[in-house]
Scaffold this motif. Structure first.
Motif, mmCIF file in Angstrom:
data_model
loop_
_atom_site.group_PDB
_atom_site.id
_atom_site.type_symbol
_atom_site.label_atom_id
_atom_site.label_comp_id
_atom_site.label_asym_id
_atom_site.label_seq_id
_atom_site.Cartn_x
_atom_site.Cartn_y
_atom_site.Cartn_z
ATOM 1 N N LYS A 119 -47.337 6.314 -38.671
ATOM 2 C CA LYS A 119 -46.180 7.174 -38.314
ATOM 3 C C LYS A 119 -44.879 6.451 -37.719
ATOM 4 O O LYS A 119 -43.948 6.926 -37.697
ATOM 5 N N ALA A 120 -45.238 5.416 -37.111
ATOM 6 C CA ALA A 120 -44.359 4.663 -36.209
ATOM 7 C C ALA A 120 -43.194 3.881 -37.124
ATOM 8 O O ALA A 120 -43.646 3.850 -38.434
ATOM 9 N N ASP A 121 -42.079 3.244 -36.647
ATOM 10 C CA ASP A 121 -41.375 2.533 -37.529
ATOM 11 C C ASP A 121 -42.067 1.278 -38.101
ATOM 12 O O ASP A 121 -42.846 1.108 -37.351
ATOM 13 N N ILE A 122 -41.333 0.659 -39.041
ATOM 14 C CA ILE A 122 -41.933 -0.565 -39.802
ATOM 15 C C ILE A 122 -42.361 -1.777 -38.761
ATOM 16 O O ILE A 122 -43.183 -2.490 -39.097
ATOM 17 N N GLU A 123 -41.554 -1.881 -37.770
ATOM 18 C CA GLU A 123 -41.573 -2.953 -36.699
ATOM 19 C C GLU A 123 -42.857 -2.769 -35.554
ATOM 20 O O GLU A 123 -43.098 -3.507 -34.892
ATOM 21 N N PHE A 124 -43.257 -1.457 -35.619
ATOM 22 C CA PHE A 124 -44.349 -1.314 -34.777
ATOM 23 C C PHE A 124 -45.441 -2.107 -34.699
ATOM 24 O O PHE A 124 -45.997 -2.820 -33.831
ATOM 25 N N PRO A 125 -46.190 -2.435 -35.928
ATOM 26 C CA PRO A 125 -47.334 -3.131 -36.034
ATOM 27 C C PRO A 125 -47.189 -4.565 -35.589
ATOM 28 O O PRO A 125 -47.899 -5.247 -34.999
ATOM 29 N N ASN A 126 -45.770 -5.097 -36.201
ATOM 30 C CA ASN A 126 -45.422 -6.602 -35.659
ATOM 31 C C ASN A 126 -45.264 -6.800 -34.163
ATOM 32 O O ASN A 126 -45.549 -7.781 -33.740
ATOM 33 N N GLU A 163 -46.259 1.146 -45.996
ATOM 34 C CA GLU A 163 -47.026 -0.081 -45.989
ATOM 35 C C GLU A 163 -46.776 -0.784 -44.761
ATOM 36 O O GLU A 163 -45.999 -0.873 -44.023
ATOM 37 N N LEU A 164 -48.261 -1.479 -44.282
ATOM 38 C CA LEU A 164 -48.129 -2.218 -43.085
ATOM 39 C C LEU A 164 -47.670 -3.700 -43.435
ATOM 40 O O LEU A 164 -48.033 -4.159 -44.498
ATOM 41 N N PRO A 165 -47.220 -4.444 -42.485
ATOM 42 C CA PRO A 165 -46.605 -5.812 -42.618
ATOM 43 C C PRO A 165 -47.727 -6.703 -42.819
ATOM 44 O O PRO A 165 -49.140 -6.582 -42.322
#
Length: 277
Positions: A119-126, A163-165
């Motif tokens: 749900k969060a933006d793409i940079e969240f996991p990084n 997609e997750l990084p």
């Protein structure tokens, strides 16, 4: 420490292997699957099955990774300084620990659920790579490093909305929860509704799978939705005979628990019209 399932959660062999592999490797378990297939409930049941506390971090579209570590309330500190408050002198009074901080400083091992990370933006996991890998983070305002006393069991769920990084995926053990087959779904229903009439269960699941397999369906009903539907059927004491037959010939009884948008309702209405002709 091994997860063997619980009396209230039907976990297949592959899922239990995935949970125990993540525990052994001390890596986050990334769980994907259709919405409503029990991803969030898995974390709760792992905590219950292992006798551990559960810390839940529910992710929203506005959630930032920093919030999982801590938040510094600079506005309150400025206000207190203007008012001459004594608490102003200790900056720790303005630092609110996040869910990772809470899990790290726990005196015993816990299960940390990071729910719906996609749900969060793409940079969240990084932004959480180092913290989840090293199990520590630095607090700039106080100059201290918060380290995990006991490495938590981290379970991360995703509905696959984005997609997750790759760098994040490399640090996780991955498992995809497939939609249960008829036999497994029957066991799940019997756990939630012990003593359900076999005829009603058989008719309901037959109808349910026919609905899921209807061509053109925009949103297929999930496990949680079939449980809601069967709860209504039991409460209304519906005759199993009313559920038999081709589900495409009419809207299913109490269909609001299964069909969640007007396009799918109209689809069944059109199929019913064509069947009558």
């Amino acid at each position: 420490m091994r997860f063997e399932g619980t009396a209230s959660y039907v976990a297949d062999k592959d899922l239990m292997i995935a949970v125990n592999a993540a525990i052994a490797l001390e890596k986050p378990l990334l769980v994907k699957g259709e919405p409503g297939t029990g991803k969030t409930e898995l974390a709760r049941q792992v905590a219950a099955g292992l006798g551990l506390d559960l810390i839940e971090w529910n992710i929203k579209s506005t959630t930032k990774a920093q919030q999982g570590l801590y938040e510094y309330d600079a506005v309150s500190r400025l206000r207190d300084s203007q008012l001459g408050e004594a608490r102003f002198n200790d900056i720790r009074n303005y630092i609110k620990p996040g869910k990772l901080w809470e899990a790290f400083v726990s005196d015993r091992k816990v299960v940390l659920l990071i729910d719906e990370i996609d749900k969060a933006d793409i940079e969240f996991p990084n932004d959480l790579l180092q913290e989840l890998d090293r199990m520590e983070f630095f607090v700039y305002e106080t100059g201290e490093t918060v380290r995990a006393k006991n490495r938590p069991i981290v379970i991360i769920t995703s509905n696959n909305e984005k997609e997750l990084p790759d760098a994040f995926l490399r640090r996780c053990f991955f498992h995809y929860i497939r939609f249960p087959d008829m036999e497994t779904l029957q066991k799940i229903v019997e756990v939630h509704f012990p003593g359900i009439k076999p005829n009603l269960l058989r008719a309901a699941l037959t109808t349910f799978f026919e609905i899921r397999e209807t061509p053109g369906l925009k949103k297929k009903p999930s496990t949680s939705e079939v449980l809601d539907w069967i709860r209504l059927l039991v409460a209304e004491d519906v005759d199993p005979a009313d559920l038999r037959g081709d589900a495409r010939s009419a809207l299913p009884k109490l269909h609001g628990a299964l069909l969640k948008n007007e396009q799918d309702v109209h689809l069944f209405e059109r199929l019913a019209f064509m069947a009558r002709r």
